[in-house]
Write an enzyme that holds these catalytic residues in place. Structure first.
Site, PDB file in Angstrom:
ATOM      1  NE  ARG A 246       7.077  48.822 -26.869  1.00 62.29           N
ATOM      2  CZ  ARG A 246       7.667  48.608 -25.688  1.00 62.29           C
ATOM      3  NH1 ARG A 246       6.946  48.163 -24.667  1.00 62.29           N
ATOM      4  NH2 ARG A 246       8.943  48.822 -25.532  1.00 62.29           N
TER       5      ARG A 246
ATOM      6  CB  SER B 170      10.489  44.935 -27.891  1.00 58.11           C
ATOM      7  OG  SER B 170       9.277  44.505 -27.299  1.00 58.11           O
TER       8      SER B 170
ATOM      9  CE  LYS C 283       6.446  45.286 -16.656  1.00 54.65           C
ATOM     10  NZ  LYS C 283       7.211  46.484 -17.060  1.00 54.65           N
ATOM     11  CG  ASP C 284       4.801  48.729 -20.265  1.00 56.19           C
ATOM     12  OD1 ASP C 284       5.446  48.957 -19.221  1.00 56.19           O
ATOM     13  OD2 ASP C 284       5.194  47.954 -21.154  1.00 56.19           O
TER      14      ASP C 284
ATOM     15  CB  SER D 211      11.884  50.216 -12.495  1.00 60.78           C
ATOM     16  OG  SER D 211      11.393  49.385 -11.445  1.00 60.78           O
TER      17      SER D 211
ATOM     18  NE  ARG E 185       7.779  47.673  -9.774  1.00 51.36           N
ATOM     19  CZ  ARG E 185       8.388  46.493  -9.772  1.00 51.36           C
ATOM     20  NH1 ARG E 185       8.554  45.827  -8.642  1.00 51.36           N
ATOM     21  NH2 ARG E 185       8.838  45.970 -10.894  1.00 51.36           N
ATOM     22  NE  ARG E 186      11.615  45.172 -11.601  1.00 53.88           N
ATOM     23  CZ  ARG E 186      11.309  45.130 -12.892  1.00 53.88           C
ATOM     24  NH1 ARG E 186      11.939  45.951 -13.751  1.00 53.88           N
ATOM     25  NH2 ARG E 186      10.376  44.308 -13.338  1.00 53.88           N
TER      26      ARG E 186
ATOM     27  NE  ARG F  81      13.108  53.253 -21.145  1.00 51.41           N
ATOM     28  CZ  ARG F  81      12.882  53.836 -22.336  1.00 51.41           C
ATOM     29  NH1 ARG F  81      13.439  54.996 -22.603  1.00 51.41           N
ATOM     30  NH2 ARG F  81      12.109  53.268 -23.230  1.00 51.41           N
ATOM     31  N   GLY F  82      15.830  49.437 -22.073  1.00 48.84           N
ATOM     32  CA  GLY F  82      16.175  48.637 -23.232  1.00 48.84           C
ATOM     33  C   GLY F  82      15.429  47.319 -23.203  1.00 48.84           C
ATOM     34  CG  ASN F  83      16.188  44.556 -26.379  1.00 51.26           C
ATOM     35  OD1 ASN F  83      17.114  44.098 -25.724  1.00 51.26           O
ATOM     36  ND2 ASN F  83      16.330  44.894 -27.649  1.00 51.26           N
TER      37      ASN F  83
ATOM     38  NE  ARG G 170      15.141  45.771 -19.658  1.00 51.46           N
ATOM     39  CZ  ARG G 170      13.917  45.699 -19.185  1.00 51.46           C
ATOM     40  NH1 ARG G 170      13.644  46.151 -17.966  1.00 51.46           N
ATOM     41  NH2 ARG G 170      12.943  45.174 -19.913  1.00 51.46           N
TER      42      ARG G 170
ATOM     43  CB  CYS H  51       4.994  52.597 -15.368  1.00 54.61           C
ATOM     44  SG  CYS H  51       6.009  53.364 -16.647  1.00 54.61           S
TER      45      CYS H  51
END
Length: 333
Positions: free
Chosen positions: A8, A10, A77-78, A122, A124-125, A142-144, A148, A235
């Site tokens: 990717r 990023s 994790k992705d 996220s 989860r968090r 979201r984003g790199n 963030r 995820c």
């Protein structure tokens, strides 16, 4: 050997790919890195709307299957948890620190943020922050990594929770205001680990890449992702898990696994843990998932506390682009 690695675009993805490329170059191989754009990179909608984990993997996996690249380096994790036809995870290198980390304004920790402070993260968090009862408001962003963190620097958020491993790999550890104890926040299954994926029939490359595999990391993430698989959660689900390898009293290796499910509004949270043998990480993950299910875990995935209707092949809708983590072998085998 000439090896073409797809990544990717990023900064984090290219950094992670670069780490593996350097290791392979040190072994004498000729490495080329090709950048690939995925839907997850171009679509800024929440993952819950995009369909979960597959948005980061599909384009790269298609390039692998089409022989445009030979290898790709995923953040584990992705990745979805079921097998990807024609592909295999050849190696899972030693894991970085799996914990989450907070970057907050004015150098504050979670406990120092005032009730009503807005923290990005996220589902989860968000669920685990809500369970702490600190009165924080959470927002899914979201984003790199740079984008963030900028939400905090520009005052749009009071804090942001990110994976410590990613911050480490891009050299931004000094901006962390608190590394969060797993007793407060369990990471995503596989967080901090990389997955090196190749075509399943590429035996020559498998023999090369397999040397980068770490048995302890593979066992730990296999247990964590088995929880995810059994609950059929992606995820974007409010689920965390962390496995740790240790020795029991007679010197045998064992895995201690903790898992969390909850609702982002804090109205439901559940934690369970169990220890099992090193050689059976998937079974341990399924056992912990069964403990969660027996105590009402499916309530975490609904808004009204009612369990969802079963779907064909699983408890919750399955991501359409899956992969599996193979069983580890005992160290020294």
């Amino acid at each position: 050997m000439k090896i073409v690695i797809g990544s990717r675009r990023s900064k984090l993805a290219l950094t992670q790919t670069g780490l593996i490329a350097d290791e392979l170059r040190a072994l004498g191989h000729d490495i080329e890195v090709v950048e690939i754009v995925t839907e997850g990179d171009t679509n800024r909608a929440p993952l819950t709307q995009l369909g979960g984990t597959g948005v980061f993997a599909t384009a790269i996996r298609n390039a692998l299957r089409n022989n445009e690249i030979d290898l790709t380096v995923h953040s584990l994790k992705d990745l979805p948890t079921a097998p990807a036809p024609g592909l295999t995870i050849a190696a899972i290198p030693p894991r970085e620190d799996a914990r989450d980390a907070l970057i907050a304004r004015d150098g504050l920790t979670l406990g120092e943020l005032s009730p009503g402070a807005v923290v990005g993260g996220s589902p989860r968090r968000a669920a685990q922050l809500a369970a702490l009862g600190l009165g924080l408001v959470t927002r899914e962003v979201r984003g790199n990594i740079d984008r963030r963190i900028d939400y905090v620097r520009h005052g749009e958020l009071d804090g942001i929770v990110l994976a410590r491993a990613g911050l480490s790999r891009v050299g931004r550890l000094d901006e962390i205001t608190e590394t969060i104890d797993p007793l407060q926040m369990l990471p995503a299954p596989g967080q901090g680990a990389l997955a090196l994926e190749i075509r399943a029939d590429d035996t020559a490359l498998y023999d090369v890449v397999r040397g980068l595999d770490d048995a302890d990391t593979r066992a730990a993430v296999t247990a964590e992702r088995a929880v995810l698989s059994r609950l059929e959660a992606g995820c974007s689900a409010p689920l965390g898990a962390l496995a740790e390898i240790s020795e029991d009293l007679d010197g045998s290796l064992e895995i201690s696994l903790r898992a969390f499910v909850g609702r982002t509004d804090g109205t439901f949270d559940l934690r369970r843990s169990q220890t099992g043998p090193f050689d059976h990480p998937e079974q341990l993950g399924h056992d912990v998932a069964e403990l969660l299910l027996a105590d009402g875990a499916l309530e975490a995935f609904t808004s009204d506390g009612q369990a969802p209707e079963p779907t064909p092949g699983g408890l919750l809708p399955r991501d359409a682009d899956p992969v599996t983590v193979q069983h580890p072998q005992r160290r020294g085998a």
